[in-house]
Design an enzyme around this catalytic site. Sequence first.
Site, PDB file in Angstrom:
ATOM      1  N   ASP A 271       0.964  -1.108  -0.102  1.00  0.00           N
ATOM      2  CA  ASP A 271       0.084  -0.103   0.040  1.00  0.00           C
ATOM      3  C   ASP A 271       1.038   1.188   0.016  1.00  0.00           C
ATOM      4  O   ASP A 271       2.009   1.270   0.427  1.00  0.00           O
ATOM      5  CB  ASP A 271      -0.926   0.020   1.146  1.00  0.00           C
ATOM      6  CG  ASP A 271      -2.392   0.813   0.913  1.00  0.00           C
ATOM      7  OD1 ASP A 271      -2.244   1.828   0.175  1.00  0.00           O
ATOM      8  OD2 ASP A 271      -3.063   0.435   1.785  1.00  0.00           O
ATOM      9  N   GLU A 617     -17.224  10.376   5.568  1.00  0.00           N
ATOM     10  CA  GLU A 617     -16.484   9.296   5.788  1.00  0.00           C
ATOM     11  C   GLU A 617     -15.557   8.877   4.571  1.00  0.00           C
ATOM     12  O   GLU A 617     -15.965   8.927   3.399  1.00  0.00           O
ATOM     13  CB  GLU A 617     -17.481   8.139   6.235  1.00  0.00           C
ATOM     14  CG  GLU A 617     -18.553   8.046   4.825  1.00  0.00           C
ATOM     15  CD  GLU A 617     -19.378   6.856   5.178  1.00  0.00           C
ATOM     16  OE1 GLU A 617     -19.006   5.816   5.985  1.00  0.00           O
ATOM     17  OE2 GLU A 617     -20.407   6.617   4.303  1.00  0.00           O
TER      18      GLU A 617
END
Length: 871
Positions: A271, A617
Amino acid sequence: MRFNYRHLLFALIFLPCTLLAQTAKYPYQNTKLSFTTRVNDLVKRMTLEEKVSQMLNSAPAIKRLGIPAYDWWNEVLHGVARTPYKVTVYPQAIANAASFDRNALFTMADYAALEGRAVHNKAVEQGRDNERYMGLTYWTPNINIFRDPRWGRGQETYGEDPYLTATMGSFFVRGLQGNDPKYLKAAACAKHYAVHSGPEPTRHVFNTDVSNYDLWDTYLPAFKKLVTETNVEGVMCAYNAFRTQPCCGSDVLMVDILRNQWGFKGYVTSDCWGIDDFFKNHKTHTNAETASADAVLHGTDLECGTDAYLSLIAAVKNGRLSEKDIDVSVKRLFMTRFKLGMFDPVSMVKYAQTPSSTLESAEHKALALKMARQSIVMLKNAGNVLPLKKTIKKIAVIGPNADNGIAILGNYNGTPTDRVTVLQGIKAKLPNAEIIYEKAINFTNDTLLDYRDVSRQYNIDGHQGFKAEYFNNVDLKGTPVVASEPEVNHFWQEGETVNGAIKANNFSARYTTNYTAGNEGFITFEIDGDDGWRFSVDGQEVLNIWTRNRWGAQQYKLVTQPGKTYKLQLEFWQGDGKSNIRMTAGTYKKTDFTALVERVKDADAIVYVGGISPQLEGEEMKVPYPGFDGGDRTSIMLPSVQTQLMKAFKNTGKPVVFVMMTGSAVAIPWEAENIPGIVNAWYAGQSAGTAVADVLFGDYNPAGRLPVTFYKGDSDLPDFNDYSMTNRTYRYFNGTPLYGFGYGLSYTNFKYDVIAAPTAVKKGSKVTVKVAVTNTGKMAGDEVAQLYLTYNNNAKKTPLKALKGFNRLSLKAGERKEFTFTLSAADLSLPDANGKITPLKGKFTLSVGGSQPDEKNLTSGNIVKKTVTML
C-alpha cells in the site's frame, strides 16, 4: 484516419517491439515466443540499478532496451477513477453489494475495463501514458471484510459477509481482466491483504492479532477465492502489522499462505507509503534498506508512494539479499506488463484497439442507472406510503443530500459529464408539480451560511465572479493559466486536470475579486481547503492556513461600510493527492424549524434526503465534526439534528419519506419507529437521483438487500480496535439488529417452495437444493433469494448462521420460477481452532427465503427449511 494515426503512434512508442516482431534483435522482442521466455530474456539484460528502478510504482523508461516509463498506480472501484477524462461512474462498491447481482457487477467491471483501455489509449495519443491514473494496473477490488460500521472505507467493500464478498469480488475480477486466452484486458489487484478494516487514524501503526479460526473463517476466504480460483493478477498488502510483523513483511500472510499454500504467482504491491511504515511507524526495522530487503524477501515486488526501494541496490551489495531475489520480483512485474500487451503491436492486442467512443457510451450509462436502481434498499413502507403518486401537486424536498452532487459519487471515483441529484431526479419526474427545496441543515448542525446574494457583489475586470490563476507548481510562480470563474468551489480528484490544463497534483492557484458591500454592516467569509491557503483583504493577510494537512473551515468576519469596495485575494497550494478549495460568504443563520415547517406544511409529501456523505467518511480524512474522526465515525447514530428536523416534519401530519445516503450502517431507531417510508440509497453514482425518483414514484420496484447489519446503536458494537469476530456482523452478533444483513422490502410479495433437497450427504460431496419462488403480488419485481446454513450439533465454534448462496430473479406478477443452489464441499466445511478446513459433522439446516432464516421480512414471505445430516 484517426485509428490509423493511433496505430502509428502506438507503433512508434513501441518501435522495438513492432519492428522486432519481424526482425527481433533480442528474444524478448520476438512476439512468437512465450511471455515467460521473453520476460526472462529482458530481465537478464538489465543492470541491478535498472531492475530496482522498475520496482517503484512510477517506473522510469529504460531507453536502451526499449522499455517505456510506466506508473502502476490506478483505481477502478466503481468505474475508472481519478482520470482527467469524463467517464461513467457507477454506484459505490457497497451499493453494488446491496444489489446482490453478481452478473451486473461483472458487466460493470467489463465496461470499466473498456473505458480504462480507452483512457490509456488517449493517454498514449497525448504522450501521457506514463502518468499516474493512466495505466492498466488497477488496485481494485477492496475485499476487506466490513467488520465494524465505524470504518470510513467500508463503503469501498462488498460488506460484512465472506461469501458475498468473495462472490462479488470474483465476478468483478473476471469482468475486469477479460477472457482473452493470452492478454489481460486490465489487471485487477485484491486489497488490502489482510486483516485490515480500520481505524483509519492508526492504520500505519496498529498491530492486530486474531485467532486462526477468525483468520480463516472471516478474513481470508475472499482473498483465497480470488487468488486460487479467479486468478487475480495482483495483491496489495496492508499498512498495519499482523502478529507484530508489517503485513508486507509477514511470514504467515505473505510467505506461508499467499506464496506457499495458495501458490500465488502474480505481483504484490505495498500500500502506498507502506514500506516507510516498517521503520517510521511500526519500528520493526531500522531504516529503508532493512525494511526494503525484508519486504522483497517476503514477496512484496513493488513499492508504492515513496522510494525506499532504491535502497535495495545497497541491500544487495551489503548482502541482505541477492540479485536473484530482485530478479524474482522484477520478472513478476514484467510478466504483468507483457500480459497487458504493452510490448506487442496494437494489431495483436484487441483491447489496445478500444476507441474513445467507449467512454460514457449509451450502454455504460444505462448500466449505471440499472445498478443504481438495483442497489436501493427499502427499509420501511408503513401504510404503503410508497410509492408516492405522480399526480402530486406540491412536494417538499429537504436536506443536506437532496442536491449534493459530491455525495452521490462516493470515493475513489471518476467524474462523469452529467450527474443527477435526488432533487434533479424528482424535478424530472414531476415536471408540473411545485417543488420546495431547502438544504435546511448541515449534516451535524442547523446553522447555515446564507450567501445567496453575495455572488452578485463580486466583480473583476468588468465581470462578475473571480479571476482565477493556476500555476503548474506549488509556489505561485511562472506564467499561470487564467480563467474567469463565478465562484471558488472546487473538489479535484487525484489525476484530474485543473481548468483542463494543469494536473491536479502539486499546483497552486490565486483567486482575485472585488467585493462591493451592501448595507449589511458585516460579512463572514468561510474558507476551507486541503493543504494550504491564505486570504487577504485589501492587501492585508487576515487568514493563513499555509501548512500541509491542515483541514477544516476557517471564518473571517469583515466589518463593512455601505458601498465600499474591498479587494479580496485567496491563494491556495495543493501537494500530492486529492484537493479542494472553497470560499463562501454571507451571514450565518440558525434554521428556524417552526418557520420551515410552516413553509412546507401544505405539501402533499415531504422527502427528507439526509444521512452522511463521503465528505465525512472515507480514507484518512480530517473531519472536524462531532461523531467523525479521521475518516471513521465515533458514533453510528444518525446525527441528532437530522432526527430533530424529521420530528418537526412528522408533526405536520403529512407523509414523510426519509431517503438516506450512506456508505455504512447508520443507527436510526427513532426513524424506524416513526417515519413511515425509509429508503437507503447509498452513494449510487451518476444516476442516483433518477434511480431514487424511480423508486419513490413506483417506476421501479426496489429489491436491494443490506450487505451489512444495521445495528440499533453504539452500545451494540465491540471495541473498534478489537478484530475478534465475537458479537460482530450477523454471523456472530448475539443481539437483535434494527435491520439485518440481507434485509430489504418490495412493492410486491413472494412465496417460496422447496422442490428437492437431500436429507443426508457424504463428506466431500456437493449439496443441491431446488427451490421455486412465486410473485404473489400485483406488481412485477425482483427478488433476492438467499440460502443460509445453520450449524447444529457441532462441537467446534461455528457462526450462528452463514450465507451460502443467493440469486436475484425478476418475476412478473403471478410468475413462478424454479432455480437451484449448489453448495460445494468447501461450503459445507469450517476451519478448526488451528485454521485447518474440515467438513461439518452431524446435522445442519438449510434455509431459503428473501431474508435471514430468523428475520421477519414483510414482503418476501415465508422461509423454507431443510435439515441435512452429514454422513
